[in-house]
Scaffold this active site. Structure first.
Site, PDB file in Angstrom:
ATOM      1  N   ALA A   1     -20.129 -17.063  45.173  1.00  0.00           N
ATOM      2  CA  ALA A   1     -20.677 -17.172  43.811  1.00  0.00           C
ATOM      3  C   ALA A   1     -20.999 -18.615  43.391  1.00  0.00           C
ATOM      4  O   ALA A   1     -21.370 -18.847  42.232  1.00  0.00           O
ATOM      5  CB  ALA A   1     -19.791 -16.513  42.765  1.00  0.00           C
ATOM      6  N   ALA A   2     -20.881 -19.576  44.318  1.00  0.00           N
ATOM      7  CA  ALA A   2     -21.230 -20.957  43.952  1.00  0.00           C
ATOM      8  C   ALA A   2     -22.721 -21.049  43.614  1.00  0.00           C
ATOM      9  O   ALA A   2     -23.117 -21.636  42.591  1.00  0.00           O
ATOM     10  CB  ALA A   2     -20.879 -21.910  45.090  1.00  0.00           C
ATOM     11  N   GLY A   3     -23.550 -20.441  44.477  1.00  0.00           N
ATOM     12  CA  GLY A   3     -24.994 -20.453  44.214  1.00  0.00           C
ATOM     13  C   GLY A   3     -25.322 -19.699  42.930  1.00  0.00           C
ATOM     14  O   GLY A   3     -26.213 -20.097  42.168  1.00  0.00           O
ATOM     15  N   ASP A   4     -24.615 -18.615  42.684  1.00  0.00           N
ATOM     16  CA  ASP A   4     -24.857 -17.830  41.464  1.00  0.00           C
ATOM     17  C   ASP A   4     -24.498 -18.645  40.222  1.00  0.00           C
ATOM     18  O   ASP A   4     -25.217 -18.618  39.213  1.00  0.00           O
ATOM     19  CB  ASP A   4     -24.022 -16.545  41.491  1.00  0.00           C
ATOM     20  CG  ASP A   4     -24.379 -15.665  42.676  1.00  0.00           C
ATOM     21  OD1 ASP A   4     -25.550 -15.701  43.108  1.00  0.00           O
ATOM     22  OD2 ASP A   4     -23.496 -14.947  43.168  1.00  0.00           O
TER      23      ASP A   4
HETATM   24  O1  RIB Z   1     -23.391 -14.402  45.837  1.00  0.00           O
HETATM   25  C1  RIB Z   1     -22.133 -13.827  45.991  1.00  0.00           C
HETATM   26  C2  RIB Z   1     -22.212 -12.340  45.845  1.00  0.00           C
HETATM   27  O2  RIB Z   1     -22.988 -11.805  46.894  1.00  0.00           O
HETATM   28  C3  RIB Z   1     -20.905 -11.610  45.918  1.00  0.00           C
HETATM   29  O3  RIB Z   1     -20.259 -11.523  44.674  1.00  0.00           O
HETATM   30  C4  RIB Z   1     -21.288 -10.278  46.531  1.00  0.00           C
HETATM   31  O4  RIB Z   1     -21.109  -9.195  45.671  1.00  0.00           O
HETATM   32  C5  RIB Z   1     -22.733 -10.425  46.987  1.00  0.00           C
HETATM   33  O5  RIB Z   1     -23.602  -9.823  46.120  1.00  0.00           O
END
Ligand code: RIB
Length: 309
Positions: free
Chosen positions: A251-254
């Site tokens: 989730a760093a990129g998110d």
């Molecule tokens: O970017 C990380 C995410 O990729 C995770 O939370 C997982 O669910 C996938 O979608």
């Protein structure tokens, strides 16, 4: 604070994560440590990041009508995310991601998309009212590409800035790329989109040029602990990462994408938005899990003010 509305159209998953010393190779079993479940999915992670950073967020997504789906929706509500258009599918299950994280915080992810695969253009039509006062649309590629194409084109025509995190990498139409305000691939995604192996600054610049030539003016390549490379029209620059001990990079990129959108919506420059996004992502990397690791505004902005302004 000037809060503009951000719409996120994307995936929602329950993440099942095992921490191991190292990632298994094909055919190998690695004995792991702890097993934990986290709320994840690239779309939902980006929505949560934007909401925690102070954005007014609407999440357009589809989950299963099962326990996981209902639990996740309740959590989005707690995050003050508008869930009017977060749909439940009666047949398909909620998306699930199986994740392995090694000692360096690197991960391996396999996703069973479930209901994410059933988020169709008709669902976007049902959510059309949400776009009336939106300023930014944030997209990824864990939902059908026809839905991504459809919503990007529609939002672009309405004058909404469309930002795409092309994850996981897929081939993108010229029309989609032309409707983007900015694209935020990581190194691997930028290599796939450009056909260039990224090894140094020169190859990163060449890759960013090739992606830009496909029709998008702002290309921001996230480079993990090397920070981010920005091509903004004719300008190129790098913003270094904050130095942290990585625990879990999930989730760093998110977080980067969600924080970037909030900063843009508050009229920060691209350079400032990338710096804020870098800071937010560095906090995510230093904690376990996906949404569990995403920071709040007061953890990010004071740190940025000290270093930048
Ligand atoms: O970017 C990380 C995410 O990729 C995770 O939370 C997982 O669910 C996938 O979608």
């Amino acid at each position: 604070m000037n809060i503009n509305k951000i719409i996120v159209v994307g995936s929602c998953n329950t993440d099942m994560t095992i921490m191991t010393n190292r990632l298994p190779i094909p055919g190998e079993t690695v004995l792991g440590g702890s097993f934990k479940m986290f709320s994840g999915g690239k779309g939902a992670n980006q929505a949560v990041a934007a909401a925690r950073l102070g954005g007014k967020v609407t999440l357009i997504a589809k989950l299963g009508s099962d326990l996981f789906g209902k639990q996740l929706i309740a959590q989005y509500e707690n995050e003050n995310i508008d869930i009017q258009y977060t749909f439940l599918d009666e047949e398909l299950p909620t998306g699930v991601a199986l994740i392995t994280v090694d000692q360096k915080g690197e991960n391996c992810i396999a996703v069973a998309a479930g209901a994410n695969e059933a988020l169709f253009p008709e669902d976007i039509d049902k959510a059309m009212n949400a776009f009336d006062d939106a300023k930014l649309l944030l997209l990824q590629l864990e939902i059908p590409i026809k839905t991504v194409d459809y919503v990007a084109k529609m939002a672009y025509k309405k004058g909404i800035k469309v930002i795409l995190n092309p994850a996981p990498a897929a081939s993108l139409s010229h029309e989609l790329l032309k409707s983007l305000y900015a694209i935020i691939p990581n190194r691997v995604e930028a290599e796939i989109l450009s056909g260039i192996k990224i090894t140094d600054r020169k190859s990163t610049q060449i890759a960013s040029n090739i992606i830009a030539e496909k029709g998008v003016d702002k290309v921001i390549i996230t480079l993990g602990d090397r920070g981010a490379f920005v091509k903004d029209g004719p300008n190129y620059y790098e913003i270094p990462a904050f130095n942290v001990q990585p625990i879990d990079t999930t989730a760093a990129g998110d977080t980067f994408c969600g924080a970037f959108c909030v900063a843009l919506s508050e009229k920060h420059s691209i350079r400032e938005a990338v710096e804020i996004a870098n800071k937010a992502a560095s906090i995510t990397v230093s904690r376990e899990g996906a949404q569990s690791s995403i920071p709040y505004r007061d953890e990010v902005i004071p740190a940025i003010k000290k270093t930048t302004y």
